[in-house]
Design a protein around this motif. Structure first.
Motif, mmCIF file in Angstrom:
data_model
loop_
_atom_site.group_PDB
_atom_site.id
_atom_site.type_symbol
_atom_site.label_atom_id
_atom_site.label_comp_id
_atom_site.label_asym_id
_atom_site.label_seq_id
_atom_site.Cartn_x
_atom_site.Cartn_y
_atom_site.Cartn_z
ATOM 1 N N MET A 272 109.385 6.508 0.307
ATOM 2 C CA MET A 272 107.856 6.796 -0.278
ATOM 3 C C MET A 272 107.556 5.690 -0.970
ATOM 4 N N THR A 273 106.170 5.732 -1.007
ATOM 5 C CA THR A 273 105.649 4.719 -2.226
ATOM 6 C C THR A 273 104.464 5.363 -2.712
ATOM 7 N N GLU A 274 103.113 4.750 -3.192
ATOM 8 C CA GLU A 274 102.079 5.208 -3.829
ATOM 9 C C GLU A 274 101.581 4.900 -2.771
ATOM 10 N N GLU A 275 101.568 4.427 -1.873
ATOM 11 C CA GLU A 275 100.404 3.407 -0.292
ATOM 12 C C GLU A 275 101.160 4.750 0.392
ATOM 13 N N GLY A 276 102.443 5.736 0.513
ATOM 14 C CA GLY A 276 102.904 6.563 1.498
ATOM 15 C C GLY A 276 103.865 6.113 1.771
ATOM 16 N N MET A 277 104.051 6.969 3.095
ATOM 17 C CA MET A 277 105.596 6.391 3.928
ATOM 18 C C MET A 277 105.656 5.255 4.464
ATOM 19 N N ARG A 278 106.956 4.866 4.390
ATOM 20 C CA ARG A 278 107.652 3.512 4.856
ATOM 21 C C ARG A 278 108.501 3.993 5.965
ATOM 22 N N ASN A 279 108.596 3.053 7.056
ATOM 23 C CA ASN A 279 108.947 3.106 8.240
ATOM 24 C C ASN A 279 110.456 2.320 8.038
ATOM 25 N N THR A 280 111.710 2.613 8.654
ATOM 26 C CA THR A 280 113.025 1.535 8.450
ATOM 27 C C THR A 280 113.200 1.577 9.748
ATOM 28 N N ILE A 281 113.941 0.924 9.789
ATOM 29 C CA ILE A 281 114.702 0.057 10.996
ATOM 30 C C ILE A 281 115.718 -0.832 10.509
ATOM 31 N N VAL A 282 117.209 -0.157 11.717
ATOM 32 C CA VAL A 282 118.204 -1.116 10.716
ATOM 33 C C VAL A 282 118.964 -1.512 12.228
ATOM 34 N N GLY A 283 119.640 -2.807 12.014
ATOM 35 C CA GLY A 283 120.335 -3.341 13.242
ATOM 36 C C GLY A 283 121.602 -3.762 13.437
ATOM 37 N N GLY A 284 122.404 -4.109 13.209
ATOM 38 C CA GLY A 284 123.673 -4.524 13.036
ATOM 39 C C GLY A 284 124.203 -4.299 14.925
ATOM 40 N N SER A 285 125.947 -4.869 14.375
ATOM 41 C CA SER A 285 126.774 -4.979 15.597
ATOM 42 C C SER A 285 127.225 -3.532 15.527
ATOM 43 N N THR A 286 128.173 -3.276 16.447
ATOM 44 C CA THR A 286 128.636 -2.159 16.149
ATOM 45 C C THR A 286 129.682 -1.901 15.126
ATOM 46 N N GLY A 287 129.839 -0.818 14.853
ATOM 47 C CA GLY A 287 131.280 -0.798 13.445
ATOM 48 C C GLY A 287 130.119 -1.044 11.731
ATOM 49 N N ALA A 288 128.488 -2.064 11.820
ATOM 50 C CA ALA A 288 127.933 -2.524 10.874
ATOM 51 C C ALA A 288 127.618 -0.276 10.296
ATOM 52 N N GLY A 289 127.940 0.323 10.211
ATOM 53 C CA GLY A 289 127.396 0.889 9.897
ATOM 54 C C GLY A 289 125.565 2.088 9.431
ATOM 55 N N LYS A 290 125.053 1.261 10.751
ATOM 56 C CA LYS A 290 124.086 2.276 10.588
ATOM 57 C C LYS A 290 123.772 3.561 11.387
ATOM 58 N N THR A 291 124.849 4.121 12.027
ATOM 59 C CA THR A 291 124.572 5.670 11.713
ATOM 60 C C THR A 291 124.971 6.052 10.777
ATOM 61 N N ASN A 292 125.829 5.890 10.116
ATOM 62 C CA ASN A 292 125.912 6.380 8.352
ATOM 63 C C ASN A 292 124.844 6.533 7.355
ATOM 64 N N PHE A 293 124.478 5.391 7.643
ATOM 65 C CA PHE A 293 123.111 4.178 7.312
ATOM 66 C C PHE A 293 122.308 5.929 7.276
ATOM 67 N N LEU A 294 122.056 6.256 8.724
ATOM 68 C CA LEU A 294 120.582 6.910 8.761
ATOM 69 C C LEU A 294 121.304 8.056 9.089
ATOM 70 N N ARG A 295 122.537 8.752 9.352
ATOM 71 C CA ARG A 295 123.010 9.818 8.589
ATOM 72 C C ARG A 295 122.619 10.087 6.957
ATOM 73 N N GLY A 296 122.906 9.174 5.580
ATOM 74 C CA GLY A 296 122.677 9.461 4.332
ATOM 75 C C GLY A 296 121.263 9.637 4.392
ATOM 76 N N LEU A 297 120.616 8.702 4.859
ATOM 77 C CA LEU A 297 118.610 8.824 5.060
ATOM 78 C C LEU A 297 118.431 10.212 5.438
ATOM 79 N N ALA A 298 119.089 10.474 6.474
ATOM 80 C CA ALA A 298 118.375 12.250 6.683
ATOM 81 C C ALA A 298 119.026 13.025 5.396
#
Length: 186
Positions: free
Chosen positions: A21-47
């Motif tokens: 979030m910034t002063e302009e509002g919420m920010r949407n996020t997308i993360v891509g990568g191959s199997t094992g790159a850490g996408k799921t762990n990134f999303l878990r950490g964000l949550a």
């Protein structure tokens, strides 16, 4: 809620962070990568970090078999969805909050340009692993795609955001240029 979320270290060992979030509002996020790159762990950490602020409601959409994302997050998830029907209903529910005349518009305080989340007025964060399974054209998910576009475009100033990940972040997996253009953190 305006403080950056700590993501860990980047490839040079420096602390990496991002703003949801910034002063302009919420920010949407997308993360891509191959199997094992850490996408799921990134999303878990964000949550976990979002919930840790006390100012977010978490909607977790995990359409991969096995519930890899949702399992560890179930205790902090407000709305869990593990099949396309429930995922679409969850997306529609969040989208309805940001519609003109929806639940969020009238709740903005007079003089506020953007929704400032607090424990009494939390923001909503939709987290989805493998966005292709939710939005992909091969699954005919027009209703989920429409809700995703509404959340991404209308939710910014009304305290709703989308964070997703997947191996395929392309035109077939993510709904339209309008949605992709609203992904501030990539």
């Amino acid at each position: 809620a305006l403080d950056p979320f700590q993501l860990g270290a980047d490839e040079t060992g420096q602390r990496a962070s991002m703003r949801l979030m910034t002063e302009e509002g919420m920010r949407n996020t997308i993360v891509g990568g191959s199997t094992g790159a850490g996408k799921t762990n990134f999303l878990r950490g964000l949550a976990r970090q979002a919930v840790g602020t006390g100012s977010f409601i978490i909607v977790v959409i995990d359409l991969k078999s096995g519930g890899e994302l949702l399992g560890p997050l179930l205790p902090i998830t407000t709305i869990p969805a593990m099949n396309r029907r429930d995922a679409t209903l969850a997306m529609r529910a969040v989208a309805s909050l940001v519609q003109p005349g929806g639940g969020r518009g009238p709740a903005k305080r007079r003089g506020e340009d953007v929704w400032i989340p607090t424990p009494d007025r939390p923001a909503v964060l939709v987290i989805c692993d493998e966005v292709r399974l939710l939005f992909g054209s091969e699954y005919g998910q027009l209703e989920a795609q429409t809700a995703g576009v509404e959340i991404a475009t209308l939710g910014r100033s009304l305290g709703a955001a989308f964070a997703g990940g997947g191996q395929q972040i392309n035109a077939d997996a993510v709904p339209g240029t309008l949605f992709r253009g609203q992904m501030h953190n990539r």
